[in-house]
Structures are given as structure tokens and as C-alpha cells.
Design an enzyme around this catalytic site. Sequence first.
Site, PDB file in Angstrom:
ATOM      1  N   ASP A   1      77.839  36.213  23.830  1.00 55.22           N
ATOM      2  CA  ASP A   1      79.045  35.507  24.476  1.00 55.22           C
ATOM      3  C   ASP A   1      80.034  35.950  25.252  1.00 55.22           C
ATOM      4  O   ASP A   1      80.793  37.812  24.713  1.00 55.22           O
ATOM      5  CB  ASP A   1      79.544  33.996  23.723  1.00 55.22           C
ATOM      6  CG  ASP A   1      80.979  33.877  23.864  1.00 55.22           C
ATOM      7  OD1 ASP A   1      80.375  33.238  24.816  1.00 55.22           O
ATOM      8  OD2 ASP A   1      81.444  33.093  23.048  1.00 55.22           O
TER       9      ASP A   1
ATOM     10  N   SER B   1      86.357  26.518  18.971  1.00 59.87           N
ATOM     11  CA  SER B   1      87.309  26.631  18.118  1.00 59.87           C
ATOM     12  C   SER B   1      87.606  25.448  17.071  1.00 59.87           C
ATOM     13  O   SER B   1      88.201  25.845  15.916  1.00 59.87           O
ATOM     14  CB  SER B   1      89.139  25.858  18.885  1.00 59.87           C
ATOM     15  OG  SER B   1      89.250  26.815  19.966  1.00 59.87           O
TER      16      SER B   1
ATOM     17  N   ASN C   1      79.779  25.206  24.842  1.00 62.91           N
ATOM     18  CA  ASN C   1      80.339  25.763  24.186  1.00 62.91           C
ATOM     19  C   ASN C   1      81.491  25.168  23.066  1.00 62.91           C
ATOM     20  O   ASN C   1      82.210  25.055  23.781  1.00 62.91           O
ATOM     21  CB  ASN C   1      80.872  26.872  24.572  1.00 62.91           C
ATOM     22  CG  ASN C   1      79.854  28.108  25.467  1.00 62.91           C
ATOM     23  OD1 ASN C   1      78.685  27.812  25.511  1.00 62.91           O
ATOM     24  ND2 ASN C   1      80.552  28.975  25.926  1.00 62.91           N
TER      25      ASN C   1
ATOM     26  N   GLU D   1      79.496  33.797  35.043  1.00 69.37           N
ATOM     27  CA  GLU D   1      80.114  32.606  35.686  1.00 69.37           C
ATOM     28  C   GLU D   1      80.690  33.100  36.663  1.00 69.37           C
ATOM     29  O   GLU D   1      81.341  34.008  37.566  1.00 69.37           O
ATOM     30  CB  GLU D   1      81.330  32.898  34.179  1.00 69.37           C
ATOM     31  CG  GLU D   1      82.600  31.739  35.021  1.00 69.37           C
ATOM     32  CD  GLU D   1      83.034  32.187  33.141  1.00 69.37           C
ATOM     33  OE1 GLU D   1      82.614  31.841  32.258  1.00 69.37           O
ATOM     34  OE2 GLU D   1      84.357  31.379  33.090  1.00 69.37           O
TER      35      GLU D   1
HETATM   36  P1  13P Z   1      86.803  26.547  22.318  1.00 64.00           P
HETATM   37  O1  13P Z   1      87.978  27.080  22.342  1.00 64.00           O
HETATM   38  O2  13P Z   1      86.846  25.475  23.201  1.00 64.00           O
HETATM   39  O3  13P Z   1      85.533  26.553  21.206  1.00 64.00           O
HETATM   40  O4  13P Z   1      85.527  27.065  23.208  1.00 64.00           O
HETATM   41  C1  13P Z   1      84.920  28.466  23.102  1.00 64.00           C
HETATM   42  C2  13P Z   1      83.895  29.371  23.889  1.00 64.00           C
HETATM   43  O5  13P Z   1      83.755  28.838  24.815  1.00 64.00           O
HETATM   44  C3  13P Z   1      82.967  30.421  23.648  1.00 64.00           C
HETATM   45  O6  13P Z   1      82.857  30.935  24.663  1.00 64.00           O
END
Ligand code: 13P
Length: 333
Positions: A94, A278, A275, A146
Site C-alpha cells: 500500500d 481505520s 481500502n 494513483e
Molecule cells: P482509511 O483510513 O479510510 O481506512 O483508508 C485506508 C487506506 O486507504 C489505505 O490505503
Amino acid sequence: MVNYKDLGLVNTREMFKRAVAGGYAIPAFNFNTMEQMQAIVMAAVETKSPVIMQVSKGARNYANASILRFMAEGAVAYAKELGCEHPEIVLHLDHGDSFELCKDCIDMGFSSVMIDGSHLPYEENIALAKKVVDYAHQYDVTVEAELGVLAGVEDEVSAAESHYTKPEEVIDFATRTGCDSLAISIGTSHGAHKFTPEQCTLVNGVLVPPPLAFDILAEIEKKLPGFPIVLHGSSSVPMDEVNTINQYGGKLEAAIGIPEEQLRKAAKSAVCKINIDSDSRLAMTAAIRKHLAEHPGDFDPRQYLKPARENMKKMYIHKIVNVLGSDGKLAQC
Ligand code: 13P
């Protein structure tokens, strides 16, 4: 050099093709700890869903790159032990921020990498993404790039302001980089504080954030029909978890996420990877805080990590079944 195929992992190509055609999205859950990994695998096996387990640069720094890599290999074995004969598990980097980091992950057995050059000038973003694609494709590793910038903070990735993806750039970008999927910016952001209360409307006592820019998504889909689109920053920041955290000594103020109906709508489009990080952090923290407040004498980590793992698993299953719609979508069970 280890190839991901020798570890029983898969890349994203086939699962994205099926997800775009079928109008659902594959969950991409971040992990840093064994309990998160176990919960992700249990949820994927129970729902018969393909799954992307993703690791950020921060996770590699926290847990150690080799350990995470072996945990992903263990995830495949664990899924089989749980009764899934043909699991579809992707190990994804990621927010890779350099060619060297992407190469290191590819050489270590990752089946998919993201090169995030979204903060760079357009031509530099293209050049960097293309360099990663050229290397990755030699090993059949898929690449996410991206266009557009998401606001918010996530590990080392942070931006004060978001810039929506410009639909007029996507054909040129996808063609010249050769990337396999494209992360776009249409109003999501990283973290548990995606909007300020001032940006939201109060409806029946609940703060409702502004909707995602579905018009931009529709324009992108028109330019790149069937091309896999990725949404970062897609936690919905469930209020029950936030309330539990605050009830048991936490202090999370004005935490606001993306409403799940918005994500459900996105999953039905060309958005085929969503994704979520959080929400897992919140589920884990809420369960640990509650357990320790109710059992102040406990000090064995298993006593509070077990309910934390259960709570994350419940959240992952909910996302898969009720939001993304990837349940029952394994090619072979
Ligand atoms: P969140 O913080 O909304 O969970 O997003 C996670 C994310 O995009 C990881 O790349």
C-alpha cells in the site's frame, strides 16, 4: 528472490476482472499484527471472498518486512486449514513511495504493489509508475497507480488538501504507465477524521458528510470502460466503535467517515478495490478498551486481544457481505 506464486498468493488481475463485471468490490484490508491477519483470513474464509491483505511502508517498519511476508504465506496455509481449498489472497504493498521499495516487495513475494506518485508532477508520476510496471510485469505482479490526491494522514502518507482526479488525464495516464488499476480521488480521505463537522449537514442528530463525486467517477468510467478503479480512504468510522472508545476512557472527537451507502454505490461501479484500515484500528481499540475497563485485573495479552480479534472479524464480515458484496465470489471454493 521469491515469486508470489510459490507462496500460494494470487495477483489482482482475474479477481478485478470478475469484480468489475459482477458489480462488487474486493476488500483491501491493511494489517500490522497477527490478530488483524487472522481476523482477515477468518472473515474471508467464512464469507468465501477473495481478499487483499495490504501492508504499508509504516507496517513494514513496525512489524518487520520479513515477518509480514511470512505472515502472508501463513495466511494462505491458515485459510486452507480453515477449510478453504482455493483461497484467493493478494499480498499488496500500500502506498509504495519509490521504485526501490516496490522492487523489494516484488522480490520478496508480493503479488501486487501500489506506486503512489500522486504528489509528483504529472509527467514524473507517469515515469515512476511506468518504471515500476515494467519491472513488476516481468514477474506477473500487478500494479496500482494513483492520479489525484487524497487528503488525510496515513502512516507516512499525508496531504493537507485533496485534488480530485481529472477525468481528462486518465486515458493518457493508464495507457502510458501500463498500470493494472487506478486509484482515484473523488472525496474520500485517509484516517478517522475525514470531514470537519462544518463540512457536514446535521440530519436527525447525525452529521452527514458531503457525497462522493460520483459525477467524476462516471466520467472516468466512460473514458476507461471496464478499467479497475480503486478507492482509498474508505473507512466509515462506525459510531458505535467510536462511542465505545470514548465510553471507556478514549478521546476521539469529531471522527467522521464515509457512509456505507456511498461505498455500496461505488462498489457496484468500476470501483473494484476498496481500502479499509481505520475501521480495523477502531474495532481493535474499542474491544481492548472495553475489555480492560471491565477486567482491570487482566494482564495476559490474549485476554484482551481475543475479543479485539473477534470484533475485527465481525467488522470485516460486515464489510464483505453488506457493503462490498464480495461474499461467495471465489472462483473455486
Ligand atoms: P482509511 O483510513 O479510510 O481506512 O483508508 C485506508 C487506506 O486507504 C489505505 O490505503
